[in-house]
Enzyme design. Sequence first.
Site, mmCIF file in Angstrom:
data_model
loop_
_atom_site.group_PDB
_atom_site.id
_atom_site.type_symbol
_atom_site.label_atom_id
_atom_site.label_comp_id
_atom_site.label_asym_id
_atom_site.label_seq_id
_atom_site.Cartn_x
_atom_site.Cartn_y
_atom_site.Cartn_z
ATOM 1 N N SER A 237 51.191 105.192 54.277
ATOM 2 C CA SER A 237 51.186 105.014 55.697
ATOM 3 C C SER A 237 49.460 105.532 56.200
ATOM 4 O O SER A 237 48.454 105.266 55.332
ATOM 5 C CB SER A 237 51.906 105.673 56.673
ATOM 6 N N ASP A 507 57.255 95.316 57.328
ATOM 7 C CA ASP A 507 56.806 96.805 57.871
ATOM 8 C C ASP A 507 56.456 96.788 59.401
ATOM 9 O O ASP A 507 55.508 96.029 59.773
ATOM 10 C CB ASP A 507 55.789 97.310 57.004
ATOM 11 N N HIS A 535 59.530 100.490 56.794
ATOM 12 C CA HIS A 535 58.166 101.089 56.552
ATOM 13 C C HIS A 535 57.892 101.616 55.088
ATOM 14 O O HIS A 535 58.661 102.613 54.626
ATOM 15 C CB HIS A 535 57.957 102.182 57.565
#
Length: 566
Positions: A237, A507, A535
């Site tokens: 991320s 995602d 995610h």
Amino acid sequence: MTTAPTRRRQALVLALAVLGVASLGACTAGSGPDGSRPVSSAGPADPADRADLRRFYGQKLAWKPCGDHLCASLTVPMDYTRPGDGRTFVLPLAKAATAVPGKRVGSVVLNPGGPGERGVRLIKDGGADAMGPGVRERFDVVSFDPRGVGESRPALTCTPAGSADTAPGDDASSPPLVPRTDAERADALADARATADGCRKASGPLLAHVGTVDAARDLDVLRAALGDRRLTYVGWSYGTSLGTSYAEQFPRRVRAMVLDGAVDPSLDWRQRTLGQAAGFRDAVEEYAASCADVVGDGCPGATPEEIRGLIDRLVERTRREPLPVDDAAYGLDAAALVSALSLSMYTPEDQWAALSEALGEADGGDGTKLAALASGEEEPPGTEPEPGTDAESESGTEPDTGTGAGSDDASGTESDGGTEPSEPAGTVPEDNSEAALIAVNCLDVPHPRDPQAYWDALAPAEEAAGVYGTTGVTGELVCKGPAGPQRPHRVSAAGVPPVLVVGTAGDPATPYAEAVSLARQFPGGMLLSFEAPGHTGYGRNPCVDRKVEEYLIRLAKVRPGTACTP
């Protein structure tokens, strides 16, 4: 005790946390030069050869036992343009010493994302154990709390000394999902301004120095302190932003780099917001469609249509009046409901059962469990944490006061400054991820100063993603103002070896299209697709794990079009 944020601030902050939005620019004027991409003040020369950085690059880490792991600290300059002024950050490190003598390649450095997530906690929570045995026997697994985050010293806060955890103007009313009237928009601006002002008052001297460009330079100092000639790195991320910045500044220092849940640096604030909002809307739709397959009989409806109808009904109900929440002075309003839904889309296999139970109870009039999900809490509001958990330091050592490179745990070298680092003027909470998320993103991504730009974005956001779009746009208001040195740009990392980008098709937080774009921007970039909701992919799927670890261990290339399925 964990305290719940007030309603208005909850809506603002949770929109930020869900959508990973952008920049507290009002506090970063003069923080760096404008430019089309990040600029390293080191120029073409090797930073380790600069006389004023040599003492940082020459640190010897003093590892000490901390539970089942090893801990140390790393000292880095607060301002890389003036590294000799005595101001520093001291960053806590944690290591799982897993490498087998004779097979050891070096260290693999992990960043769990955020911005604001704590790497030391990742290691202590078993982050190394989630990696395959082939990786562990060749690498020691290392992570750290980035500058301003967690147990770093100094650390960020948005709570000025002596202030309560409230925002001016907080009252019994709930903020609308779409501020349409002048009064509603004035309230939204006032709430955002109050949060930004709180960050400036509490952390002012730090705010210009917590951006990703500087954090990536810290990563290179860590690489040197670990004794690795080149960096092996995995970032999830926001960790992909950190990795991308490192690759741009130090392309020939990369050995292997995995960027999972990619953030595309070429997007501006509005593109990011609309893309993420659509991602969360689609993820909630996928929840309704696939709940029976994942949760079974625990779904809050017998069909996808029933689940959609329940969610729509709850949105309208909480728009009118918040649902009661046990042991709390506030109720579950519509903004908190949207946050609960969105935050439950990260790992469907782990979160959808709890969401389903919470939605069922909310349909019966009790918002307690949804409020806990919205606040990111494992227990309902008002629940005391277990002794020995959140109340204890994560570093395993006494907190360092951040007095410079002469700290015993940092390097064994002496500071050539003598000036203590700027400490925040506010009270640093035990978990400062909220402050870090706001400050880092606001420094990294420029935003318009004119509030009309945000009001103009509301209608397209509502059309593209409904309530997920409008809450995303209003969450961006906290970053209205001057920004840091970065601008939207395509990656420039000539000479970097092939980078592996992992993209998850469903995602919501970092949409798959960003992974596709980022992989194309890297010279020789490789894309590994994971055809699933949720995610990120590494650590969630055996096929993804195998491909990633073959790359980490022996730099095995991933062929174009490679995809994994659940």
